[in-house]
Design a protein around this motif. Structure first.
Motif, PDB file in Angstrom:
ATOM      1  N   THR A  18      20.615 -35.452  -7.491  1.00 29.21           N
ATOM      2  CA  THR A  18      21.371 -34.685  -6.496  1.00 29.21           C
ATOM      3  C   THR A  18      21.454 -33.220  -6.894  1.00 29.21           C
ATOM      4  O   THR A  18      21.336 -32.320  -6.042  1.00 29.21           O
ATOM      5  N   TRP A  19      21.657 -32.958  -8.179  1.00 30.14           N
ATOM      6  CA  TRP A  19      21.716 -31.581  -8.689  1.00 30.14           C
ATOM      7  C   TRP A  19      20.396 -30.872  -8.398  1.00 30.14           C
ATOM      8  O   TRP A  19      20.370 -29.726  -7.928  1.00 30.14           O
ATOM      9  N   GLU A  20      19.281 -31.549  -8.661  1.00 33.38           N
ATOM     10  CA  GLU A  20      17.957 -30.966  -8.413  1.00 33.38           C
ATOM     11  C   GLU A  20      17.759 -30.693  -6.920  1.00 33.38           C
ATOM     12  O   GLU A  20      17.172 -29.673  -6.530  1.00 33.38           O
ATOM     13  N   TYR A  21      18.264 -31.596  -6.089  1.00 30.20           N
ATOM     14  CA  TYR A  21      18.159 -31.404  -4.638  1.00 30.20           C
ATOM     15  C   TYR A  21      19.003 -30.204  -4.193  1.00 30.20           C
ATOM     16  O   TYR A  21      18.562 -29.381  -3.375  1.00 30.20           O
ATOM     17  N   GLN A  22      20.208 -30.100  -4.742  1.00 31.84           N
ATOM     18  CA  GLN A  22      21.044 -28.929  -4.459  1.00 31.84           C
ATOM     19  C   GLN A  22      20.315 -27.640  -4.819  1.00 31.84           C
ATOM     20  O   GLN A  22      20.300 -26.672  -4.048  1.00 31.84           O
ATOM     21  N   GLU A  23      19.726 -27.620  -6.014  1.00 30.77           N
ATOM     22  CA  GLU A  23      19.004 -26.432  -6.503  1.00 30.77           C
ATOM     23  C   GLU A  23      17.859 -26.058  -5.560  1.00 30.77           C
ATOM     24  O   GLU A  23      17.607 -24.878  -5.305  1.00 30.77           O
ATOM     25  N   GLU A  24      17.191 -27.084  -5.039  1.00 32.94           N
ATOM     26  CA  GLU A  24      16.066 -26.864  -4.113  1.00 32.94           C
ATOM     27  C   GLU A  24      16.549 -26.179  -2.832  1.00 32.94           C
ATOM     28  O   GLU A  24      15.960 -25.191  -2.367  1.00 32.94           O
ATOM     29  N   LEU A  25      17.640 -26.707  -2.246  1.00 31.83           N
ATOM     30  CA  LEU A  25      18.196 -26.111  -1.025  1.00 31.83           C
ATOM     31  C   LEU A  25      18.722 -24.701  -1.297  1.00 31.83           C
ATOM     32  O   LEU A  25      18.498 -23.774  -0.500  1.00 31.83           O
ATOM     33  N   PHE A  26      19.431 -24.572  -2.420  1.00 32.52           N
ATOM     34  CA  PHE A  26      20.013 -23.290  -2.831  1.00 32.52           C
ATOM     35  C   PHE A  26      18.922 -22.226  -2.976  1.00 32.52           C
ATOM     36  O   PHE A  26      19.029 -21.114  -2.445  1.00 32.52           O
ATOM     37  N   LYS A  27      17.849 -22.570  -3.687  1.00 30.50           N
ATOM     38  CA  LYS A  27      16.753 -21.621  -3.944  1.00 30.50           C
ATOM     39  C   LYS A  27      16.069 -21.208  -2.645  1.00 30.50           C
ATOM     40  O   LYS A  27      15.710 -20.029  -2.468  1.00 30.50           O
ATOM     41  N   ALA A  28      15.894 -22.164  -1.736  1.00 31.91           N
ATOM     42  CA  ALA A  28      15.241 -21.847  -0.461  1.00 31.91           C
ATOM     43  C   ALA A  28      16.042 -20.812   0.329  1.00 31.91           C
ATOM     44  O   ALA A  28      15.474 -19.890   0.928  1.00 31.91           O
ATOM     45  N   ILE A  29      17.369 -20.949   0.312  1.00 35.45           N
ATOM     46  CA  ILE A  29      18.219 -19.982   1.027  1.00 35.45           C
ATOM     47  C   ILE A  29      18.155 -18.617   0.347  1.00 35.45           C
ATOM     48  O   ILE A  29      17.985 -17.582   1.008  1.00 35.45           O
ATOM     49  N   VAL A  30      18.290 -18.610  -0.981  1.00 32.75           N
ATOM     50  CA  VAL A  30      18.238 -17.341  -1.733  1.00 32.75           C
ATOM     51  C   VAL A  30      16.889 -16.651  -1.522  1.00 32.75           C
ATOM     52  O   VAL A  30      16.828 -15.439  -1.279  1.00 32.75           O
ATOM     53  N   ASP A  31      15.797 -17.419  -1.600  1.00 26.43           N
ATOM     54  CA  ASP A  31      14.456 -16.836  -1.416  1.00 26.43           C
ATOM     55  C   ASP A  31      14.302 -16.231  -0.025  1.00 26.43           C
ATOM     56  O   ASP A  31      13.680 -15.168   0.136  1.00 26.43           O
ATOM     57  N   LEU A  32      14.859 -16.890   0.982  1.00 25.33           N
ATOM     58  CA  LEU A  32      14.790 -16.370   2.347  1.00 25.33           C
ATOM     59  C   LEU A  32      15.572 -15.065   2.466  1.00 25.33           C
ATOM     60  O   LEU A  32      15.127 -14.115   3.133  1.00 25.33           O
ATOM     61  N   LYS A  33      16.714 -14.992   1.795  1.00 22.73           N
ATOM     62  CA  LYS A  33      17.514 -13.768   1.839  1.00 22.73           C
ATOM     63  C   LYS A  33      16.775 -12.604   1.156  1.00 22.73           C
ATOM     64  O   LYS A  33      16.805 -11.467   1.641  1.00 22.73           O
ATOM     65  N   ILE A  34      16.122 -12.911   0.043  1.00 24.59           N
ATOM     66  CA  ILE A  34      15.344 -11.880  -0.662  1.00 24.59           C
ATOM     67  C   ILE A  34      14.206 -11.384   0.233  1.00 24.59           C
ATOM     68  O   ILE A  34      13.956 -10.181   0.345  1.00 24.59           O
ATOM     69  N   ARG A  35      13.531 -12.338   0.895  1.00 20.88           N
ATOM     70  CA  ARG A  35      12.428 -11.968   1.805  1.00 20.88           C
ATOM     71  C   ARG A  35      12.938 -11.114   2.956  1.00 20.88           C
ATOM     72  O   ARG A  35      12.308 -10.125   3.357  1.00 20.88           O
ATOM     73  N   ASN A  36      14.096 -11.500   3.508  1.00 17.14           N
ATOM     74  CA  ASN A  36      14.687 -10.707   4.597  1.00 17.14           C
ATOM     75  C   ASN A  36      14.892  -9.256   4.189  1.00 17.14           C
ATOM     76  O   ASN A  36      14.602  -8.332   4.959  1.00 17.14           O
ATOM     77  N   ARG A  37      15.387  -9.073   2.967  1.00 21.02           N
ATOM     78  CA  ARG A  37      15.669  -7.714   2.495  1.00 21.02           C
ATOM     79  C   ARG A  37      14.380  -6.939   2.210  1.00 21.02           C
ATOM     80  O   ARG A  37      14.251  -5.773   2.558  1.00 21.02           O
ATOM     81  N   ARG A  38      13.453  -7.602   1.538  1.00 27.13           N
ATOM     82  CA  ARG A  38      12.194  -6.927   1.163  1.00 27.13           C
ATOM     83  C   ARG A  38      11.364  -6.531   2.374  1.00 27.13           C
ATOM     84  O   ARG A  38      10.766  -5.460   2.411  1.00 27.13           O
ATOM     85  N   GLU A  39      11.297  -7.450   3.330  1.00 27.83           N
ATOM     86  CA  GLU A  39      10.418  -7.230   4.479  1.00 27.83           C
ATOM     87  C   GLU A  39      11.163  -6.732   5.715  1.00 27.83           C
ATOM     88  O   GLU A  39      10.591  -6.641   6.795  1.00 27.83           O
TER      89      GLU A  39
END
Length: 235
Positions: A18-39
């Protein structure tokens, strides 16, 4: 701002998985936010809320003290329990059958940017749920979570909380004792707080068992109202 939250009930699931699954969802959101800012994009970030029940496990927060675990590796094994040092705030806690665990993995920028407000809102959703069962409960100053008997010699914790946040994205969450075996708390100093008891909803109500699905529904109702959010079931 996306205020829709995808709800997933994972049933009984291993803590590490479950922790690994949380990390996966968490990272996907963070990565999308970084992409939003960069691009310079404005792609909508998703929000998730996971319900889960874990097999017996003890977890220690990043600022926690290992001496608050009162069992050796062998004793843990004998009790059928596991142990993990993890990346949330808070000290040591226990998860197990009969406990409702909730992990909101949400982008707070969809709601508000205040981590203290987020914690208070989490607490409030549990407080309002317990009040529906006729319990007087609240906060204990300087101690995150939900308590009964605050300000009396009989203070007892019914819901533990510990979260992690990065770029305003949250993970981890709360653990509400509904029908949990309190004996497992004897093996730790819960949340590193000495001299205060832990309790469960069924003990407080004097019943053998409380309907956990009913409790979950109440939590979601209050969480949605407080956060002005909408839940959507997803697989």
């Amino acid at each position: 701002m996306n205020k829709t939250i995808q709800l997933q009930d994972l049933g009984n699931k291993d803590y590490k998985e479950t922790w690994e699954y949380q990390e996966e969802l968490f990272k996907a959101i963070v990565d999308l936010k970084i992409r939003n800012r960069r691009e310079e994009l404005n792609l909508e970030t998703p929000n998730y809320f996971l319900f889960v029940e874990h097999p017996h496990v003890y977890t220690l927060g990043k600022s926690g003290d290992l001496t608050n675990l009162l069992l050796s590796e062998k004793q843990l094994e004998d009790k059928g329990a596991t142990f993990y040092k993890i990346n949330r705030g808070g000290d040591i806690t226990y998860h197990g059958p009969g406990q409702i665990v909730g992990y909101p993995i949400i982008d707070l920028e969809n709601f508000f940017t205040d981590i203290h407000k987020y914690l208070r809102f989490l607490e409030e959703s549990i407080i309002l749920t317990l009040q529906e069962y006729g319990l007087e409960c609240g906060r204990s100053e300087g101690e995150t979570g939900v308590w009964l008997g605050v300000g009396t010699p009989f203070a007892r914790k019914i819901c533990a909380m510990g979260v992690r946040a990065s770029r305003w994205v949250t993970m981890h969450g709360f653990a509400l004792n509904v029908n949990a075996d309190l004996g497992y708390f004897d093996n730790i100093i819960p949340c590193g707080i000495r001299g205060k008891a832990v309790t469960t909803l069924n003990v407080e109500l004097g019943v053998e068992r409380v309907d956990e699905e009913e409790v979950k529904a109440k939590i979601l109702k209050h969480f949605a109202n407080i956060f002005e959010a909408t839940f959507e079931k997803s697989n």
